[in-house]
Motif scaffolding. Structure first.
Motif, PDB file in Angstrom:
ATOM      1  N   UNK A 102     -70.793  17.139   5.871  1.00 60.55           N
ATOM      2  CA  UNK A 102     -70.313  17.025   7.229  1.00 60.55           C
ATOM      3  C   UNK A 102     -71.446  16.633   8.156  1.00 60.55           C
ATOM      4  N   UNK A 103     -71.103  16.065   9.318  1.00 56.66           N
ATOM      5  CA  UNK A 103     -72.109  15.759  10.327  1.00 56.66           C
ATOM      6  C   UNK A 103     -71.488  15.890  11.708  1.00 56.66           C
ATOM      7  N   UNK A 104     -72.290  16.333  12.674  1.00 58.80           N
ATOM      8  CA  UNK A 104     -71.793  16.541  14.030  1.00 58.80           C
ATOM      9  C   UNK A 104     -72.966  16.808  14.956  1.00 58.80           C
ATOM     10  N   UNK A 180     -58.366   8.034  31.086  1.00 55.05           N
ATOM     11  CA  UNK A 180     -59.484   8.805  31.649  1.00 55.05           C
ATOM     12  C   UNK A 180     -59.254  10.308  31.756  1.00 55.05           C
ATOM     13  N   UNK A 181     -57.996  10.732  31.848  1.00 57.28           N
ATOM     14  CA  UNK A 181     -57.736  12.164  32.023  1.00 57.28           C
ATOM     15  C   UNK A 181     -57.123  12.826  30.791  1.00 57.28           C
ATOM     16  N   UNK A 182     -56.858  12.063  29.743  1.00 59.35           N
ATOM     17  CA  UNK A 182     -56.248  12.645  28.540  1.00 59.35           C
ATOM     18  C   UNK A 182     -57.225  13.602  27.865  1.00 59.35           C
ATOM     19  N   UNK A 183     -56.741  14.787  27.487  1.00 56.95           N
ATOM     20  CA  UNK A 183     -57.616  15.781  26.874  1.00 56.95           C
ATOM     21  C   UNK A 183     -58.182  15.292  25.548  1.00 56.95           C
ATOM     22  N   UNK A 184     -57.370  14.573  24.781  1.00 60.29           N
ATOM     23  CA  UNK A 184     -57.845  14.060  23.489  1.00 60.29           C
ATOM     24  C   UNK A 184     -59.002  13.080  23.693  1.00 60.29           C
ATOM     25  N   UNK A 185     -58.897  12.254  24.738  1.00 63.95           N
ATOM     26  CA  UNK A 185     -59.975  11.312  25.037  1.00 63.95           C
ATOM     27  C   UNK A 185     -61.245  12.047  25.414  1.00 63.95           C
ATOM     28  N   UNK A 186     -61.113  13.068  26.252  1.00 57.88           N
ATOM     29  CA  UNK A 186     -62.292  13.819  26.698  1.00 57.88           C
ATOM     30  C   UNK A 186     -62.926  14.601  25.542  1.00 57.88           C
ATOM     31  N   UNK A 187     -62.106  15.184  24.682  1.00 56.52           N
ATOM     32  CA  UNK A 187     -62.650  15.916  23.532  1.00 56.52           C
ATOM     33  C   UNK A 187     -63.450  14.978  22.637  1.00 56.52           C
ATOM     34  N   UNK A 188     -62.883  13.809  22.359  1.00 56.52           N
ATOM     35  CA  UNK A 188     -63.593  12.832  21.524  1.00 56.52           C
ATOM     36  C   UNK A 188     -64.849  12.331  22.217  1.00 56.52           C
ATOM     37  N   UNK A 189     -64.723  11.995  23.511  1.00 50.54           N
ATOM     38  CA  UNK A 189     -65.832  11.407  24.243  1.00 50.54           C
ATOM     39  C   UNK A 189     -67.014  12.372  24.361  1.00 50.54           C
ATOM     40  N   UNK A 190     -66.718  13.656  24.562  1.00 57.75           N
ATOM     41  CA  UNK A 190     -67.799  14.643  24.668  1.00 57.75           C
ATOM     42  C   UNK A 190     -68.648  14.648  23.408  1.00 57.75           C
ATOM     43  N   UNK A 191     -68.002  14.744  22.236  1.00 57.28           N
ATOM     44  CA  UNK A 191     -68.741  14.750  20.984  1.00 57.28           C
ATOM     45  C   UNK A 191     -69.443  13.427  20.715  1.00 57.28           C
ATOM     46  N   UNK A 192     -68.782  12.333  21.049  1.00 58.85           N
ATOM     47  CA  UNK A 192     -69.332  11.005  20.791  1.00 58.85           C
ATOM     48  C   UNK A 192     -70.605  10.792  21.605  1.00 58.85           C
ATOM     49  N   UNK A 195     -73.537  13.110  20.522  1.00 50.56           N
ATOM     50  CA  UNK A 195     -74.218  12.603  19.332  1.00 50.56           C
ATOM     51  C   UNK A 195     -75.156  11.455  19.655  1.00 50.56           C
ATOM     52  N   UNK A 196     -74.708  10.520  20.513  1.00 44.85           N
ATOM     53  CA  UNK A 196     -75.566   9.409  20.900  1.00 44.85           C
ATOM     54  C   UNK A 196     -76.793   9.905  21.666  1.00 44.85           C
ATOM     55  N   UNK A 197     -76.575  10.861  22.585  1.00 48.96           N
ATOM     56  CA  UNK A 197     -77.678  11.387  23.383  1.00 48.96           C
ATOM     57  C   UNK A 197     -78.738  12.022  22.495  1.00 48.96           C
ATOM     58  N   UNK A 212     -68.509  14.997  31.066  1.00 49.94           N
ATOM     59  CA  UNK A 212     -67.216  15.053  30.365  1.00 49.94           C
ATOM     60  C   UNK A 212     -66.823  16.500  30.112  1.00 49.94           C
ATOM     61  N   UNK A 213     -67.773  17.325  29.692  1.00 50.42           N
ATOM     62  CA  UNK A 213     -67.502  18.740  29.413  1.00 50.42           C
ATOM     63  C   UNK A 213     -67.038  19.475  30.665  1.00 50.42           C
ATOM     64  N   UNK A 214     -67.522  19.062  31.840  1.00 50.48           N
ATOM     65  CA  UNK A 214     -67.153  19.717  33.093  1.00 50.48           C
ATOM     66  C   UNK A 214     -65.903  19.103  33.711  1.00 50.48           C
ATOM     67  N   UNK A 215     -65.231  18.199  32.968  1.00 52.99           N
ATOM     68  CA  UNK A 215     -64.092  17.468  33.523  1.00 52.99           C
ATOM     69  C   UNK A 215     -64.478  16.729  34.797  1.00 52.99           C
ATOM     70  N   UNK A 216     -65.645  16.105  34.746  1.00 52.76           N
ATOM     71  CA  UNK A 216     -66.146  15.371  35.899  1.00 52.76           C
ATOM     72  C   UNK A 216     -65.345  14.116  36.186  1.00 52.76           C
ATOM     73  N   UNK A 217     -65.689  13.471  37.283  1.00 50.69           N
ATOM     74  CA  UNK A 217     -65.010  12.264  37.737  1.00 50.69           C
ATOM     75  C   UNK A 217     -65.175  11.149  36.700  1.00 50.69           C
ATOM     76  N   UNK A 218     -64.070  10.621  36.152  1.00 52.17           N
ATOM     77  CA  UNK A 218     -64.173   9.547  35.152  1.00 52.17           C
ATOM     78  C   UNK A 218     -64.934   8.332  35.662  1.00 52.17           C
ATOM     79  N   UNK A 219     -64.771   8.024  36.963  1.00 52.45           N
ATOM     80  CA  UNK A 219     -65.482   6.870  37.517  1.00 52.45           C
ATOM     81  C   UNK A 219     -66.988   7.078  37.494  1.00 52.45           C
ATOM     82  N   UNK A 220     -67.430   8.311  37.733  1.00 52.14           N
ATOM     83  CA  UNK A 220     -68.854   8.610  37.685  1.00 52.14           C
ATOM     84  C   UNK A 220     -69.396   8.484  36.262  1.00 52.14           C
ATOM     85  N   UNK A 221     -68.600   8.953  35.296  1.00 54.34           N
ATOM     86  CA  UNK A 221     -69.019   8.856  33.903  1.00 54.34           C
ATOM     87  C   UNK A 221     -69.109   7.392  33.474  1.00 54.34           C
ATOM     88  N   UNK A 222     -68.124   6.613  33.883  1.00 53.05           N
ATOM     89  CA  UNK A 222     -68.144   5.185  33.565  1.00 53.05           C
ATOM     90  C   UNK A 222     -69.326   4.496  34.212  1.00 53.05           C
TER      91      UNK A 222
END
Length: 250
Positions: A102-104, A180-192, A195-197, A212-222
């Protein structure tokens, strides 16, 4: 007790030094990893160790690969765009198939992977070449016939193509734009992004993952992602002889 793998071909005495310089010689590895940057690091480490790597960027693509051929080793990222890597690990461990690692980037990744039945674990950032070889060799039944970790291609860190990182950032930005607000997207994006960071040691990407973990503004994250892409040396308009960032790794 080490996991069983098909034994390596018999090594003739005259070929022993060459074989031992590539401790993973002859192995076929499947990386189930959505990050092209992490996959490129794995490809380079496999190449310098004598192994061949194929990549599946999702559970669905992994199922297609596994329906055609049987790798010796499968490295499964726990956070995939279409589901949990633990489900694939569990299924492979039940069938007594290939060795599975496994990896994460998650702090509880090791526990989750081992509970699912993984033989071992690779945390992110991924280890250097010697660490990678040691993690794999620990689970090979014929490890006594192979070289020591670090015997193939040195023991330093690998440097993946920055175009692979640029591809990953564009993928993250695109997914965020679609949902931008879907929980599945945020869960994936946080881990993704986490890992890159970690793999890059990049504070901007760490800030994006934390947002992403804080449910921040999607525009700011983008905006963070787009600024990172803009600042990358590899980011330039396509021109004569400019390779496609979307080319297959393997």
């Amino acid at each position: 007790m080490a996991s069983r793998l098909p034994a390596s071909p018999v090594v003739l005495p005259g070929l022993l030094p060459a074989a031992l310089s590539l401790p993973l010689r002859g192995l076929t590895v499947l990386a189930v990893e959505d990050s092209r940057f992490a996959s490129e690091a794995l490809r380079l480490m496999c190449q310098r160790s004598g192994a061949r790597l194929r990549r599946a960027e999702s559970l669905a693509v992994a199922a297609a690969h596994l329906g055609i051929y049987r790798p010796d080793l499968v490295i499964v990222d726990l956070g995939l765009p279409d589901g949990r890597g633990e489900d694939l690990i569990s299924g492979l461990s039940r069938t007594g198939g290939p060795v599975v690692l496994g990896t994460s980037a998650d702090s509880d990744g090791r526990l989750r992977a081992m509970r699912a039945g993984a033989a071992g674990y690779l945390g992110k950032p991924l280890p250097d070449l010697a660490g990678f070889q040691a993690a794999v060799l620990a689970h090979l039944c014929d490890r006594h016939l192979r070289g020591a970790p670090g015997s193939g291609g040195g023991n330093g860190a690998v440097e993946p193509d920055p175009l692979a990182l640029c591809d990953d950032l564009r993928l993250a930005e695109a997914r965020l734009q679609i949902a931008p607000t879907a929980q599945a997207t945020r869960d994936w994006l946080r881990g993704f992004l986490s890992g890159l960071a970690l793999q890059c040691g990049d504070e901007a990407l760490k800030s994006a993952a934390e947002a992403v973990s804080r449910n921040g503004d999607p525009n700011r994250i983008r905006a963070i992602l787009n600024e990172k892409i803009r600042q990358m040396p590899a980011f330039r308009p396509p021109g004569p002889g400019f390779g496609s960032a979307g080319q297959s790794l393997v």
